[in-house]
Design a protein around this motif. Structure first.
Motif, short mmCIF file in Angstrom:
data_model
loop_
_atom_site.label_atom_id
_atom_site.label_comp_id
_atom_site.label_asym_id
_atom_site.label_seq_id
_atom_site.Cartn_x
_atom_site.Cartn_y
_atom_site.Cartn_z
N SER A 176 0.82 -1.10 0.13
CA SER A 176 -0.06 -0.12 0.04
C SER A 176 0.77 1.25 -0.12
N ALA A 177 2.00 1.15 0.72
CA ALA A 177 2.74 2.33 0.92
C ALA A 177 3.36 2.68 -0.69
N ASP A 178 3.80 1.58 -1.11
CA ASP A 178 4.43 1.67 -2.47
C ASP A 178 3.35 2.38 -3.51
N ILE A 179 2.17 1.92 -3.44
CA ILE A 179 1.08 2.38 -4.37
C ILE A 179 0.87 3.69 -4.33
N SER A 180 0.94 4.30 -2.69
CA SER A 180 0.55 5.66 -2.43
C SER A 180 1.71 6.58 -3.18
N ASN A 181 2.92 6.00 -2.73
CA ASN A 181 4.14 7.04 -3.40
C ASN A 181 4.13 7.39 -4.90
N LEU A 182 3.61 5.82 -5.61
CA LEU A 182 3.60 6.02 -7.08
C LEU A 182 2.68 6.94 -7.47
N ILE A 183 1.36 7.07 -6.78
CA ILE A 183 0.39 7.94 -7.37
C ILE A 183 0.85 9.43 -6.78
N GLN A 184 1.50 9.59 -5.49
CA GLN A 184 1.96 10.96 -5.53
C GLN A 184 3.18 11.32 -6.45
N VAL A 185 3.99 10.67 -6.80
CA VAL A 185 4.93 11.10 -7.71
C VAL A 185 4.61 11.32 -9.17
N ASN A 186 3.56 10.23 -9.62
CA ASN A 186 3.31 10.21 -11.02
C ASN A 186 2.07 11.08 -11.46
N ILE A 187 1.18 11.06 -10.37
CA ILE A 187 0.06 12.06 -10.56
C ILE A 187 -0.18 13.31 -9.96
N THR A 188 -0.28 13.24 -8.65
CA THR A 188 -0.53 14.33 -7.66
C THR A 188 0.74 15.51 -7.95
N SER A 189 1.98 14.93 -7.85
CA SER A 189 3.08 15.85 -8.12
C SER A 189 3.05 16.63 -9.60
N ALA A 190 2.57 15.99 -10.44
CA ALA A 190 2.44 16.66 -11.83
C ALA A 190 1.20 17.67 -11.59
N ILE A 191 0.07 17.53 -10.89
CA ILE A 191 -1.02 18.22 -10.89
C ILE A 191 -0.52 19.51 -10.26
N VAL A 192 -0.05 19.30 -8.74
CA VAL A 192 0.34 20.55 -7.91
C VAL A 192 1.59 21.39 -8.59
N CYS A 193 2.38 20.79 -9.22
CA CYS A 193 3.59 21.47 -9.52
C CYS A 193 3.18 22.20 -10.93
N ILE A 194 2.42 21.78 -12.00
CA ILE A 194 1.97 22.22 -12.93
C ILE A 194 1.06 23.58 -12.49
N GLN A 195 0.18 23.44 -11.51
CA GLN A 195 -0.56 24.48 -11.04
C GLN A 195 0.28 25.45 -10.38
N ALA A 196 1.26 25.18 -9.54
CA ALA A 196 2.28 26.27 -9.09
C ALA A 196 2.91 27.17 -10.01
N LEU A 197 3.32 26.58 -11.15
CA LEU A 197 4.07 27.22 -12.13
C LEU A 197 3.31 28.11 -13.23
N LEU A 198 1.91 27.82 -13.24
CA LEU A 198 1.02 28.47 -14.41
C LEU A 198 1.26 29.83 -14.36
N PRO A 199 1.45 30.50 -13.41
CA PRO A 199 1.49 32.13 -13.30
C PRO A 199 2.97 32.48 -14.12
N HIS A 200 3.87 31.53 -14.12
CA HIS A 200 5.21 31.90 -14.99
C HIS A 200 5.00 31.71 -16.30
N LEU A 201 4.13 30.49 -16.68
CA LEU A 201 3.99 30.32 -17.93
C LEU A 201 2.98 31.30 -18.77
N ARG A 202 2.11 31.77 -17.96
CA ARG A 202 1.34 32.84 -18.49
C ARG A 202 2.00 34.08 -18.79
N LYS A 203 3.35 34.15 -18.35
CA LYS A 203 4.00 35.25 -18.74
C LYS A 203 4.69 35.09 -20.07
#
Length: 239
Positions: free
Chosen positions: A98-125
């Motif tokens: 279970s811990a490995d599944i949770s980590n995979l989801i964090q790295v492969n999915i959650t991180s993609a969403i939150v990192c892109i969200q955080a950087l959208l203001p930079h891309l909009r420039k």
């Protein structure tokens, strides 16, 4: 001149992007846990390392803080971990922890969403911002893979791409998903195409091919958007 940020850039395909996509005078922010060897290149391209562990939720804030007021023209999200021994013949989903599944989801999915969200203001420039997410042919229908969590995460990357494209349409930011098949990722980009082809007898895709696709997408005008590219290995009969 363009400014890039490349996630998962310490080795393999990410390292190839850092080396092969930018041109002289460009700047690349390199996101990786360990110090990338590409920082030592002397090729008139500026490279800045952001040491970040994408398994930690606060990494998106760390990355955003490092960029401060930087304008980003291109974001390449090339991150993907898989199940332990997931590509071995004896692998079975029954033994995934279970811990490995949770980590995979964090790295492969959650991180993609939150990192892109955080950087959208930079891309909009940027006058023609681009986001490129690297998926996998494992995220396509009928790929015949039994790695439940990895496959789910690569389907998710395609879903993120679809929704994000609609969200950023009015900003003029094009969002593309590239789904490669089996790559000759163990052959360093610097060793060239022929080395990669000979190492696997032409059954795996050289990193240079994916770099060429990304360079093409990056070169397009702000009027164009490539939605999705599927690029399986020619000898892969499952796709």
């Amino acid at each position: 001149m363009k400014t890039y940020i490349v996630f998962g850039a310490s080795k393999g395909l990410g390292d190839a992007f850092v080396r092969g996509v930018p041109q002289r005078g460009d700047k690349v922010w390199v996101v990786a846990r360990s110090r990338p060897e590409s920082l030592d290149l002397e090729d008139a391209i500026e490279r800045e390392w952001i040491p970040a562990d994408l398994s930690e939720l606060h990494s998106s804030t760390l990355i955003k803080d490092m960029l401060q007021n930087e304008t980003l023209d291109v974001l390449i999200y090339n991150v993907g971990i898989w199940e332990k021994e997931g590509f071995e013949d004896h692998y079975t989903f029954d033994h995934d922890e279970s811990a490995d599944i949770s980590n995979l989801i964090q790295v492969n999915i959650t991180s993609a969403i939150v990192c892109i969200q955080a950087l959208l203001p930079h891309l909009r420039k940027s006058h023609a911002g681009k986001i490129i997410l690297i998926g996998s042919t494992a995220g396509l229908n009928n790929a015949n893979s039994s790695q439940v969590s990895f496959v789910a995460s690569k389907f998710a990357i395609r879903g993120i791409t679809e929704a994000l494209r609609e969200h950023t349409r009015e900003d003029g930011i094009a969002v593309t998903c590239i789904n490669p098949g089996e790559l000759a990722a163990e052959i360093p980009y610097a060793e060239g195409v022929e080395c990669a082809l000979s190492a696997y007898n032409g059954t795996r895709i050289p990193l240079q091919d994916i770099v060429s696709l990304v360079k093409c997408v990056v070169s397009l005008s702000k009027a164009a958007c490539v939605k999705e590219i599927n690029i399986p290995a020619l000898m892969d009969t499952n796709i």
